[in-house]
Design an enzyme around this catalytic site. Structure first.
Site, PDB file in Angstrom:
ATOM      1  N   ARG B  48      43.076 -69.115  57.228  1.00  0.00           N
ATOM      2  CA  ARG B  48      42.461 -70.338  56.703  1.00  0.00           C
ATOM      3  C   ARG B  48      41.220 -69.941  55.906  1.00  0.00           C
ATOM      4  O   ARG B  48      40.844 -68.775  55.866  1.00  0.00           O
ATOM      5  CB  ARG B  48      42.099 -71.308  57.835  1.00  0.00           C
ATOM      6  CG  ARG B  48      41.447 -70.574  58.980  1.00  0.00           C
ATOM      7  CD  ARG B  48      40.302 -71.231  59.656  1.00  0.00           C
ATOM      8  NE  ARG B  48      39.204 -71.627  58.848  1.00  0.00           N
ATOM      9  CZ  ARG B  48      38.141 -70.862  58.561  1.00  0.00           C
ATOM     10  NH1 ARG B  48      38.048 -69.620  58.984  1.00  0.00           N
ATOM     11  NH2 ARG B  48      37.153 -71.335  57.833  1.00  0.00           N
ATOM     12  N   ALA B  50      39.374 -71.267  52.047  1.00  0.00           N
ATOM     13  CA  ALA B  50      39.923 -71.303  50.691  1.00  0.00           C
ATOM     14  C   ALA B  50      40.078 -69.907  50.071  1.00  0.00           C
ATOM     15  O   ALA B  50      41.169 -69.572  49.589  1.00  0.00           O
ATOM     16  CB  ALA B  50      39.065 -72.216  49.810  1.00  0.00           C
ATOM     17  N   ARG B  86      50.144 -75.822  51.848  1.00  0.00           N
ATOM     18  CA  ARG B  86      48.923 -76.631  51.988  1.00  0.00           C
ATOM     19  C   ARG B  86      48.551 -77.163  50.616  1.00  0.00           C
ATOM     20  O   ARG B  86      47.760 -76.570  49.894  1.00  0.00           O
ATOM     21  CB  ARG B  86      47.775 -75.813  52.593  1.00  0.00           C
ATOM     22  CG  ARG B  86      48.071 -75.439  54.051  1.00  0.00           C
ATOM     23  CD  ARG B  86      46.844 -75.018  54.797  1.00  0.00           C
ATOM     24  NE  ARG B  86      45.827 -76.058  54.889  1.00  0.00           N
ATOM     25  CZ  ARG B  86      44.586 -75.812  55.325  1.00  0.00           C
ATOM     26  NH1 ARG B  86      44.232 -74.601  55.675  1.00  0.00           N
ATOM     27  NH2 ARG B  86      43.701 -76.788  55.400  1.00  0.00           N
ATOM     28  N   ASP B 232      33.088 -76.692  49.107  1.00  0.00           N
ATOM     29  CA  ASP B 232      34.503 -76.755  48.749  1.00  0.00           C
ATOM     30  C   ASP B 232      34.704 -77.091  47.278  1.00  0.00           C
ATOM     31  O   ASP B 232      35.664 -76.649  46.664  1.00  0.00           O
ATOM     32  CB  ASP B 232      35.238 -77.747  49.650  1.00  0.00           C
ATOM     33  CG  ASP B 232      35.447 -77.139  51.020  1.00  0.00           C
ATOM     34  OD1 ASP B 232      34.557 -77.277  51.875  1.00  0.00           O
ATOM     35  OD2 ASP B 232      36.474 -76.458  51.220  1.00  0.00           O
ATOM     36  N   LYS B 243      32.436 -79.246  54.038  1.00  0.00           N
ATOM     37  CA  LYS B 243      32.942 -79.710  55.332  1.00  0.00           C
ATOM     38  C   LYS B 243      32.149 -80.920  55.829  1.00  0.00           C
ATOM     39  O   LYS B 243      30.927 -80.946  55.778  1.00  0.00           O
ATOM     40  CB  LYS B 243      32.850 -78.575  56.338  1.00  0.00           C
ATOM     41  CG  LYS B 243      33.280 -78.892  57.755  1.00  0.00           C
ATOM     42  CD  LYS B 243      34.701 -79.434  57.878  1.00  0.00           C
ATOM     43  CE  LYS B 243      35.691 -78.737  56.994  1.00  0.00           C
ATOM     44  NZ  LYS B 243      36.009 -77.389  57.405  1.00  0.00           N
TER      45      LYS B 243
END
Lengths: 342, 342
Positions: B48, B50, B86, B232, B243
Site C-alpha cells: 500500500r 501511493a 485499485r 495525496d 489522509k
C-alpha cells in the site's frame, strides 16, 4: 420508543443496572444488592458517566444500610469503599458524602435506612428534572431541519435522565426541529461508537457514525449546523474540560462559523478554577491506545500519550446550556451569576 | 538499525514483498511471481502507499512479460488487470501505463522483458533518490532537540525509499537534530498505530502513539515543535488533500503558532486542480467505521461517514517540502515554478 433506564432503584432491596460493558450487542441487566457488587460494577465500568456514578453512589449507601447496618462506623466504611472505586469521579465522592450526612441526621436504624433510600430517589428525580430543563433550554439553539455533531456519550446512559448534550439533541429532534445527529467514534474508549449510536438507535433518531479523524471534513462539508458536547469541568472564565477530542471540534467549528455549544448542569461548574490551565487533567492507562479490548494494533510496549480530557478555550464556545439558563460570553460574568444561585 | 525493505526486486523471477497486513506483529515476506499474485497482494493491501503501489505496478508488468509473454495484447491485458485492482490509486495507473509504453518501444521478446525489469529497477532508484532529497531539504525545518507530530504512514512502507514526511523526520533524527516523534493512531485504518509505530521501532527512534482525539491536546501542551504529514494531491494554489484528519491538525497547529509542513514529491502536485474544492475525495466502505478487522463496536447497520481524505487550505501550510525545493507561500507562484520543471 423505549425509554433507556441505566439504573432502576428497588427501595429496600437494591438496584438493577444496565451493564454498559455489554452494549451495544447485549442488553444485560444486573441486580446489585451488596456494597461489594456496587463497587465491582463501578470499577468494571458497567455503570459510568459522572451524573450516573453520583446516583450509583447514593444507591450504594442505601444498600450499605440495608446490607450491613446503619451505625456511623459501618456507613463511613461503606462510603470509603464506594468513593475509592474511581478516585477522580468528583460527582461520586460528593454525592456519597451528602448521603452520609443525610443518614447521620436521622435517628434510629429504620429512619436512617429510609432516609438513604429517599435520598437516592430524590437524587434520581433531580437528575431527570435537570436534564429535561437543559433539553428545553438548549433545543431552540439547534438548527431547524438540520444536523448536529456530538462527541462521546452524554445521553441517558451517562446521567440517568435524558442526558446533557444528547438530551438537548433528543429534545430538539422530538420537537421536530432537528433532523439528524452525527456522532464521533470517540477513541480510545469508543463511547460514541458503542453507546451514543446505541442510544440514537433506541430513540429511532437518524444518526451517522464517523471516525474522529473525519469530524473536520464533516464540518467543512457544511453537513452540520452546530456542534454540541457535554463537559467534565467548567472554569470560572468559561474554559471547559471535556472528553479528549472536544477542543479540535471547537477550533474547526469556529473556522467555519458554526456554533459550538456545551450542555452541562450547574454542578459541573467549578469557580475555584479561574481558567482552563488550572483544571487538573487525568491521564489514563497507555494500554487504552493502540488497541481496544483484547485486540492490539501497535507494537508491544509502544509508549502512549493518553489524556482523558482536553480544554476548550471559552473564546471558542458560543453558549453554555445549563438547567437554569443559557450562558453567553463574557462567561466570567454569566458563570459567576449562575454559581451564586446554587 | 535494520533497513526496511517493503519490496525487493528479483529480476527475471518476481518480487518479494513485506506483507503489511501482518504488521506490526509478524514480518512475513511473500514472493509474487505471477500477475494474479501481484493483483491479490494489492487488493488485500499487503502492499500500500501511493509510491509503493506505483513500484508494484511497474514490477507487475515485468512479471507479466516473464510469465505470460511480451506481445502487445498480453501486456495490455496485464496492465488492465493491475490498474483495476485499485482504481483510485493514480500512481499505480500512471506507472503501469509508462511501463507499457517503455515495453512497446523495445523490439523483440527478450528486449521487452529486459526493458520492463530495467524500468522497475530505475523507478525504485528514483523513488529512493527523491525521498532522500526530501529528507535533506526538509530536515533543517524541524525543531532542534524537539519533537514533531505526524499522521498516517508516510515511511519506507509507503514509498519503498525512506518515506516522505517520515523520511524527513528520520533524516532530522539521524542528523541528531530531532529528538522524538509523536504518531496518531489514524482511524479508521490505523496506519499510524500499526505501521508508523512499527517503522519508528525498527529505526530505534523514540516515539509515542496517541489517539487521534488527543492531537489537539498534545499541540496545546507545547510538547511538539512542528506537525508534518504527507499529501495525496496538491492543487495549484497549495490546498492539499491528505489522509482524513490532517485538516484538524493544521487548524490547531495554526492556533498555537506551530509550523505545519507537507512533504510530497513533485508527482503529487496536480496543477489541473485550481484549488482544494476541485480535488475529488474518495469515500470508503462504511464498515471501516465502528470496528476494526473482525471486531465491531457499533450497533449493526449503523450508517457511517467515511471519507479517505480531507483538504487542508493552503493558508494553514507553513511550507511544502518536495524533492526539488521547499515551497513557501504564496503557493500559486511556487507550485507553478515547481511543476514547470517536471
Amino acid at each position: 420508543m423505549d425509554e433507556i433506564e441505566p439504573l432502576r432503584i428497588m427501595p429496600g432491596t437494591g438496584i438493577e443496572v444496565l451493564d454498559q460493558t455489554a452494549l451495544p450487542f447485549e442488553e444485560r441487566r444486573v441486580v446489585l444488592a451488596t456494597v461489594e457488587e456496587v463497587c465491582e460494577a463501578i470499577r468494571a465500568l458497567r455503570v459510568r458517566g459522572a451524573p450516573l456514578l453520583g446516583l450509583t453512589g447514593a444507591c450504594g449507601m442505601a444498600i450499605a444500610a440495608q446490607e450491613r447496618g446503619t451505625d456511623d462506623g459501618t456507613l463511613e466504611l461503606a462510603a470509603n469503599e464506594l468513593i475509592s472505586t474511581r478516585p477522580t469521579a468528583t460527582d461520586l465522592g460528593a454525592v456519597v458524602l451528602r448521603a452520609l450526612t443525610t443518614a447521620r441526621s436521622a435517628a434510629g436504624s429504620d429512619a436512617r435506612r429510609d432516609a438513604l433510600w429517599d435520598f437516592a430517589l430524590d437524587y434520581a428525580r433531580a437528575r431527570q428534572d435537570e436534564d429535561r430543563s437543559m433539553g428545553e433550554l438548549g433545543a431552540p439553539l439547534l438548527p431547524v431541519g438540520g444536523a448536529v455533531l456530538t462527541h462521546c456519550n452524554t445521553g441517558a446512559l451517562a446521567t440517568g435522565g435524558i442526558g446533557s448534550a444528547l438530551g438537548v439533541i433528543r429534545t430538539a429532534w422530538q420537537q421536530g426541529r432537528l433532523a439528524h445527529c452525527y456522532a464521533t467514534e470517540t477513541r480510545p474508549l469508543l463511547q460514541g461508537a458503542r453507546l451514543t449510536m446505541w442510544e440514537l438507535d433506541r430513540l429511532r433518531m437518524p444518526a451517522t457514525l464517523l471516525p474522529d479523524t473525519a469530524a473536520a471534513s464533516l464540518i467543512a462539508s457544511g453537513r452540520v449546523g452546530a456542534v454540541i458536547t457535554g463537559a467534565d469541568r467548567i472554569a470560572a472564565n468559561g474554559d471547559t474540560a471535556n472528553k479528549v477530542g472536544t477542543y479540535a471540534l471547537a477550533a474547526v467549528a469556529a473556522r467555519h462559523d458554526i456554533p459550538f455549544f456545551i450542555a452541562a448542569p450547574t454542578s459541573t461548574f467549578d469557580p475555584s478554577c479561574p481558567d482552563g490551565a488550572t483544571i487538573p487533567i487525568e491521564f489514563r492507562p497507555e494500554a487504552e491506545v493502540g488497541g481496544f479490548g483484547e485486540q492490539r494494533w501497535s507494537p508491544a510496549g509502544a509508549a502512549a500519550y493518553n489524556p482523558a480530557f482536553d480544554v476548550t478555550p471559552a473564546a471558542l464556545i458560543t453558549a453554555i446550556i445549563s438547567e437554569q439558563a443559557v450562558l453567553r460570553p463574557p462567561y466570567g460574568a454569566s458563570v459567576s451569576r449562575l454559581v451564586s444561585k446554587r
